[in-house]
Design a protein around this motif. Sequence first.
Motif, PDB file in Angstrom:
ATOM      1  N   TYR A  15       0.822  -1.225   0.000  1.00 38.03           N
ATOM      2  CA  TYR A  15       0.000   0.000   0.000  1.00 38.03           C
ATOM      3  C   TYR A  15       0.846   1.261   0.000  1.00 38.03           C
ATOM      4  O   TYR A  15       0.647   2.156  -0.827  1.00 38.03           O
ATOM      5  CB  TYR A  15      -0.981  -0.027   1.180  1.00 38.03           C
ATOM      6  CG  TYR A  15      -1.991  -1.133   0.976  1.00 38.03           C
ATOM      7  CD1 TYR A  15      -3.141  -0.904   0.239  1.00 38.03           C
ATOM      8  CD2 TYR A  15      -1.754  -2.425   1.448  1.00 38.03           C
ATOM      9  CE1 TYR A  15      -4.043  -1.928  -0.013  1.00 38.03           C
ATOM     10  CE2 TYR A  15      -2.646  -3.453   1.208  1.00 38.03           C
ATOM     11  CZ  TYR A  15      -3.795  -3.205   0.480  1.00 38.03           C
ATOM     12  OH  TYR A  15      -4.674  -4.209   0.208  1.00 38.03           O
ATOM     13  N   GLY A  16       1.811   1.354   0.940  1.00 36.97           N
ATOM     14  CA  GLY A  16       2.640   2.552   0.998  1.00 36.97           C
ATOM     15  C   GLY A  16       3.424   2.741  -0.293  1.00 36.97           C
ATOM     16  O   GLY A  16       3.493   3.846  -0.845  1.00 36.97           O
ATOM     17  N   GLU A  35      10.811  -4.963  -5.721  1.00 35.66           N
ATOM     18  CA  GLU A  35       9.911  -5.850  -4.977  1.00 35.66           C
ATOM     19  C   GLU A  35      10.520  -7.252  -4.881  1.00 35.66           C
ATOM     20  O   GLU A  35      10.866  -7.851  -5.894  1.00 35.66           O
ATOM     21  CB  GLU A  35       8.547  -5.887  -5.686  1.00 35.66           C
ATOM     22  CG  GLU A  35       7.602  -6.988  -5.237  1.00 35.66           C
ATOM     23  CD  GLU A  35       7.299  -6.988  -3.738  1.00 35.66           C
ATOM     24  OE1 GLU A  35       6.902  -5.934  -3.211  1.00 35.66           O
ATOM     25  OE2 GLU A  35       7.470  -8.057  -3.090  1.00 35.66           O
ATOM     26  N   GLY A 108       2.074  -6.504  -2.848  1.00 37.26           N
ATOM     27  CA  GLY A 108       2.244  -6.755  -1.410  1.00 37.26           C
ATOM     28  C   GLY A 108       1.039  -7.460  -0.804  1.00 37.26           C
ATOM     29  O   GLY A 108       0.495  -8.407  -1.372  1.00 37.26           O
ATOM     30  N   GLY A 109       0.612  -6.967   0.368  1.00 36.09           N
ATOM     31  CA  GLY A 109      -0.489  -7.591   1.100  1.00 36.09           C
ATOM     32  C   GLY A 109      -1.805  -7.604   0.339  1.00 36.09           C
ATOM     33  O   GLY A 109      -2.682  -8.430   0.624  1.00 36.09           O
ATOM     34  N   ASN A 113      -4.795 -10.510   1.017  1.00 36.09           N
ATOM     35  CA  ASN A 113      -5.666 -10.158   2.147  1.00 36.09           C
ATOM     36  C   ASN A 113      -7.142 -10.338   1.831  1.00 36.09           C
ATOM     37  O   ASN A 113      -7.525 -10.633   0.711  1.00 36.09           O
ATOM     38  CB  ASN A 113      -5.313  -8.774   2.704  1.00 36.09           C
ATOM     39  CG  ASN A 113      -5.627  -7.649   1.754  1.00 36.09           C
ATOM     40  OD1 ASN A 113      -6.586  -7.701   0.999  1.00 36.09           O
ATOM     41  ND2 ASN A 113      -4.804  -6.612   1.800  1.00 36.09           N
ATOM     42  N   GLY A 114      -7.960 -10.150   2.885  1.00 39.59           N
ATOM     43  CA  GLY A 114      -9.399 -10.342   2.767  1.00 39.59           C
ATOM     44  C   GLY A 114     -10.133  -9.155   2.171  1.00 39.59           C
ATOM     45  O   GLY A 114     -11.360  -9.170   2.079  1.00 39.59           O
ATOM     46  N   MET A 116     -10.935  -6.349   3.253  1.00 40.45           N
ATOM     47  CA  MET A 116     -11.789  -5.524   4.122  1.00 40.45           C
ATOM     48  C   MET A 116     -11.222  -4.125   4.203  1.00 40.45           C
ATOM     49  O   MET A 116     -10.083  -3.928   4.621  1.00 40.45           O
ATOM     50  CB  MET A 116     -11.879  -6.129   5.532  1.00 40.45           C
ATOM     51  CG  MET A 116     -12.690  -7.413   5.578  1.00 40.45           C
ATOM     52  SD  MET A 116     -12.701  -8.133   7.221  1.00 40.45           S
ATOM     53  CE  MET A 116     -13.773  -6.992   8.078  1.00 40.45           C
ATOM     54  N   VAL A 244      16.036  -5.701  -1.544  1.00 39.14           N
ATOM     55  CA  VAL A 244      17.006  -4.686  -1.103  1.00 39.14           C
ATOM     56  C   VAL A 244      17.682  -5.172   0.178  1.00 39.14           C
ATOM     57  O   VAL A 244      17.023  -5.670   1.095  1.00 39.14           O
ATOM     58  CB  VAL A 244      16.317  -3.326  -0.874  1.00 39.14           C
ATOM     59  CG1 VAL A 244      17.256  -2.336  -0.191  1.00 39.14           C
ATOM     60  CG2 VAL A 244      15.830  -2.762  -2.204  1.00 39.14           C
ATOM     61  N   GLY A 468       3.122   0.683   6.619  1.00 40.84           N
ATOM     62  CA  GLY A 468       2.472   0.373   7.895  1.00 40.84           C
ATOM     63  C   GLY A 468       3.384   0.471   9.106  1.00 40.84           C
ATOM     64  O   GLY A 468       2.899   0.456  10.241  1.00 40.84           O
ATOM     65  N   PHE A 480      -5.412  -1.525   6.092  1.00 43.34           N
ATOM     66  CA  PHE A 480      -4.821  -1.005   4.845  1.00 43.34           C
ATOM     67  C   PHE A 480      -5.387   0.330   4.382  1.00 43.34           C
ATOM     68  O   PHE A 480      -4.696   1.083   3.702  1.00 43.34           O
ATOM     69  CB  PHE A 480      -4.756  -2.055   3.732  1.00 43.34           C
ATOM     70  CG  PHE A 480      -6.024  -2.451   3.041  1.00 43.34           C
ATOM     71  CD1 PHE A 480      -6.802  -1.558   2.353  1.00 43.34           C
ATOM     72  CD2 PHE A 480      -6.400  -3.797   3.019  1.00 43.34           C
ATOM     73  CE1 PHE A 480      -7.941  -1.963   1.686  1.00 43.34           C
ATOM     74  CE2 PHE A 480      -7.536  -4.215   2.365  1.00 43.34           C
ATOM     75  CZ  PHE A 480      -8.317  -3.290   1.695  1.00 43.34           C
TER      76      PHE A 480
HETATM   77  P1  FDA Z   1       2.921  -4.691   2.492  1.00 44.39           P
HETATM   78  O1  FDA Z   1       3.283  -5.854   3.331  1.00 44.39           O
HETATM   79  O2  FDA Z   1       1.596  -4.691   1.832  1.00 44.39           O
HETATM   80  O3  FDA Z   1       4.014  -4.498   1.344  1.00 44.39           O
HETATM   81  C1  FDA Z   1       5.390  -4.612   1.564  1.00 44.39           C
HETATM   82  C2  FDA Z   1       6.045  -5.174   0.319  1.00 44.39           C
HETATM   83  O4  FDA Z   1       7.441  -5.018   0.427  1.00 44.39           O
HETATM   84  C3  FDA Z   1       5.775  -6.661   0.111  1.00 44.39           C
HETATM   85  O5  FDA Z   1       5.308  -6.858  -1.205  1.00 44.39           O
HETATM   86  C4  FDA Z   1       7.148  -7.302   0.346  1.00 44.39           C
HETATM   87  O6  FDA Z   1       7.346  -8.457  -0.444  1.00 44.39           O
HETATM   88  C5  FDA Z   1       8.096  -6.193  -0.036  1.00 44.39           C
HETATM   89  N1  FDA Z   1       9.408  -6.248   0.631  1.00 44.39           N
HETATM   90  C6  FDA Z   1       9.659  -6.510   1.947  1.00 44.39           C
HETATM   91  N2  FDA Z   1      10.985  -6.435   2.197  1.00 44.39           N
HETATM   92  C7  FDA Z   1      11.586  -6.110   1.014  1.00 44.39           C
HETATM   93  C8  FDA Z   1      12.944  -5.887   0.632  1.00 44.39           C
HETATM   94  N3  FDA Z   1      13.947  -5.940   1.524  1.00 44.39           N
HETATM   95  N4  FDA Z   1      13.200  -5.605  -0.678  1.00 44.39           N
HETATM   96  C9  FDA Z   1      12.196  -5.537  -1.580  1.00 44.39           C
HETATM   97  N5  FDA Z   1      10.882  -5.726  -1.264  1.00 44.39           N
HETATM   98  C10 FDA Z   1      10.598  -6.003   0.027  1.00 44.39           C
HETATM   99  N6  FDA Z   1      -5.820  -5.555   6.002  1.00 44.39           N
HETATM  100  C11 FDA Z   1      -7.017  -4.943   5.794  1.00 44.39           C
HETATM  101  O7  FDA Z   1      -7.113  -3.721   5.906  1.00 44.39           O
HETATM  102  N7  FDA Z   1      -8.107  -5.697   5.449  1.00 44.39           N
HETATM  103  C12 FDA Z   1      -8.067  -7.055   5.336  1.00 44.39           C
HETATM  104  O8  FDA Z   1      -9.081  -7.702   5.020  1.00 44.39           O
HETATM  105  C13 FDA Z   1      -6.814  -7.712   5.589  1.00 44.39           C
HETATM  106  N8  FDA Z   1      -6.689  -9.078   5.543  1.00 44.39           N
HETATM  107  C14 FDA Z   1      -5.449  -9.672   5.620  1.00 44.39           C
HETATM  108  C15 FDA Z   1      -5.309 -11.040   5.386  1.00 44.39           C
HETATM  109  C16 FDA Z   1      -4.038 -11.625   5.357  1.00 44.39           C
HETATM  110  C17 FDA Z   1      -3.904 -13.103   5.112  1.00 44.39           C
HETATM  111  C18 FDA Z   1      -2.890 -10.811   5.564  1.00 44.39           C
HETATM  112  C19 FDA Z   1      -1.509 -11.404   5.524  1.00 44.39           C
HETATM  113  C20 FDA Z   1      -3.030  -9.450   5.790  1.00 44.39           C
HETATM  114  C21 FDA Z   1      -4.295  -8.869   5.831  1.00 44.39           C
HETATM  115  N9  FDA Z   1      -4.443  -7.496   6.013  1.00 44.39           N
HETATM  116  C22 FDA Z   1      -5.686  -6.909   5.875  1.00 44.39           C
HETATM  117  C23 FDA Z   1      -3.284  -6.628   6.319  1.00 44.39           C
HETATM  118  C24 FDA Z   1      -2.794  -5.803   5.117  1.00 44.39           C
HETATM  119  O9  FDA Z   1      -2.619  -6.624   3.987  1.00 44.39           O
HETATM  120  C25 FDA Z   1      -1.479  -5.115   5.504  1.00 44.39           C
HETATM  121  O10 FDA Z   1      -1.755  -4.269   6.608  1.00 44.39           O
HETATM  122  C26 FDA Z   1      -0.887  -4.276   4.371  1.00 44.39           C
HETATM  123  O11 FDA Z   1      -0.613  -5.070   3.239  1.00 44.39           O
HETATM  124  C27 FDA Z   1       0.375  -3.558   4.817  1.00 44.39           C
HETATM  125  O12 FDA Z   1       0.741  -2.638   3.819  1.00 44.39           O
HETATM  126  P2  FDA Z   1       2.233  -2.103   3.694  1.00 44.39           P
HETATM  127  O13 FDA Z   1       2.286  -1.160   2.539  1.00 44.39           O
HETATM  128  O14 FDA Z   1       2.672  -1.604   5.006  1.00 44.39           O
HETATM  129  O15 FDA Z   1       3.132  -3.388   3.401  1.00 44.39           O
END
Ligand code: FDA
Length: 500
Positions: A15-16, A35, A108-109, A113-114, A116, A244, A468, A480
């Motif tokens: 997301y970010g 990624e 990413g997530g 994710n679900g 929601m 990275v 996040g 999210f």
């Molecule tokens: P996010 O995790 O989305 O993205 C980070 C990315 O960076 C990933 O693609 C990762 O592979 C990559 N990365 C990490 N380290 C790296 C590196 N060193 N070099 C290169 N790339 C790297 N939330 C919600 O609001 N409603 C919902 O219904 C759900 N349901 C849900 C179900 C399940 C099974 C999960 C696992 C999670 C949820 N969530 C959710 C949570 C939601 O998905 C989560 O909060 C967000 O994806 C977080 O967004 P970010 O941008 O912070 O990181």
Amino acid sequence: ADGDRVPALVIGSGYGGAVAALRLTQAGIATHVVEMGQSWTTPGSDGKVFCSVLKPDGRSFWFRDRTDQPVNYFLGFDANKDIARYAGVLDSEQFAATRVYQGRGVGGGSLVNGGMAVTPKRAYFQEVLPSVNADEMYAKYFPRANAGLGVNTIDQTWFESTKWYRFARVGRASAQAAGYSTTFVPNVYDFAYMKQEDAGTKTKSALASEVIYGNNYGKRSLDKTYLAAASATGRLTISPLHTVTSVAPASGSGYTVEMTQIDTAGNTVARKTVTADRVFFAAGSVGTSKLLVAIKARGKLPNLPGAVGDGWGNNGNVMVARANHIWDTTGADQSTMPAMGIDNWNDAAGPVFAEIAPFPAGTELWISLYLAITKNPNRAKFTFNTSTGKVDLSWQASWTQPSIDAAKRVFDAINAKAATIYRTDMFGTYKTWGDDFVYHPLGGCVLGRATDGYGRLPGYPGLYVVDGSLVPGSIGVNPFVTITALAERNIEKIIVTDLA
Ligand code: FDA
């Protein structure tokens, strides 16, 4: 490519990262997203990009020999399956006392994710992030995030009649009988598409047990929304399967970014070094915190604030299941997209917002499953372990107890009213609470503590955090929409003041 210089480099495409990519490219800045996961666009031998929850294969998990399902037991037996080791879409990352589920891939997530899409309660948002102007957030950035994400709501007439949401109606009835209020929850899954799945005119996805290992159709994941729009500017480059490993000041100006490229079997195929004028950390709560803590410990960015690595929480996550009476069938057919929640957040004695979760097993099981979000005050810290060279997380098993206590009040009352019991065979043998894993990792690089009020890393002009990890451990709802809205707010400021 190795040796390139880029104006903006974004680490991670959740997301970010997706918000940063869109707003930077729209501002005319050529942007490179790195990624670690795959670009999920190529179908496997079964013609599908993703596998279903019921038939997991290598595509399900990030380099594991066996699945590690969140609900990993059934009737007390391990329900996991052997799989091929592969760059799959869902990672379960094990720390000392918790495991953290995260999406791996372009999007990413949003891939796993679900869907929601919940805007947090304003009073709680202000409590959690008091330095952020809530008027501005609720008037401008939450609406912008909801629009950009393609959030939609279920047709309530259809919800009341379709077999696919019987599980949610049964969950609602037992909650209401015990005096709790329930609420419809918006989603990014296209509900119009879901109705067509039901009608048999479109290929099934949410109605074919697809969710945590990816949805082949219907889901407005980030690759279809923010990242697609960024790509349409012609200024976006994405390097999948690149991780990275280090960021350090470059001689002259900008930052040297080191990365490792792997193939889908996990073999290293290249190591590359790129110079970037600006670097946006968007690797998620765990990914960004781990990177920054390790980089600081290795002396590459020694002046990062002491608060880097602090303030991590699990959004009070705890799961639980109830066994319904034989006449309260929850349905063999269940949509994988939740659409209803129990809202007891304003109960000062123990705030709970619980998603009525599907358990899409394809057979009648009389189970009501819930993911409860609670107000858990415990916060953990990421630290670099010099003997293993890895980053540890200080979360303790007992720290989940406040979440169990709060959720137990609600579900004890529901059970008492319905004369039902907890299931104790889904999270282990005789284990009621799913308290050793988390879907909602938050914090580790908290806004206003590890960064300034907009995600800038102090002492290192041109380094930003946008994911996040900025949210201090709790937001009271699925996170999210908040992560997206906060990224919209911060990137707007950064573009105007730092990049103009
Ligand atoms: P996010 O995790 O989305 O993205 C980070 C990315 O960076 C990933 O693609 C990762 O592979 C990559 N990365 C990490 N380290 C790296 C590196 N060193 N070099 C290169 N790339 C790297 N939330 C919600 O609001 N409603 C919902 O219904 C759900 N349901 C849900 C179900 C399940 C099974 C999960 C696992 C999670 C949820 N969530 C959710 C949570 C939601 O998905 C989560 O909060 C967000 O994806 C977080 O967004 P970010 O941008 O912070 O990181």
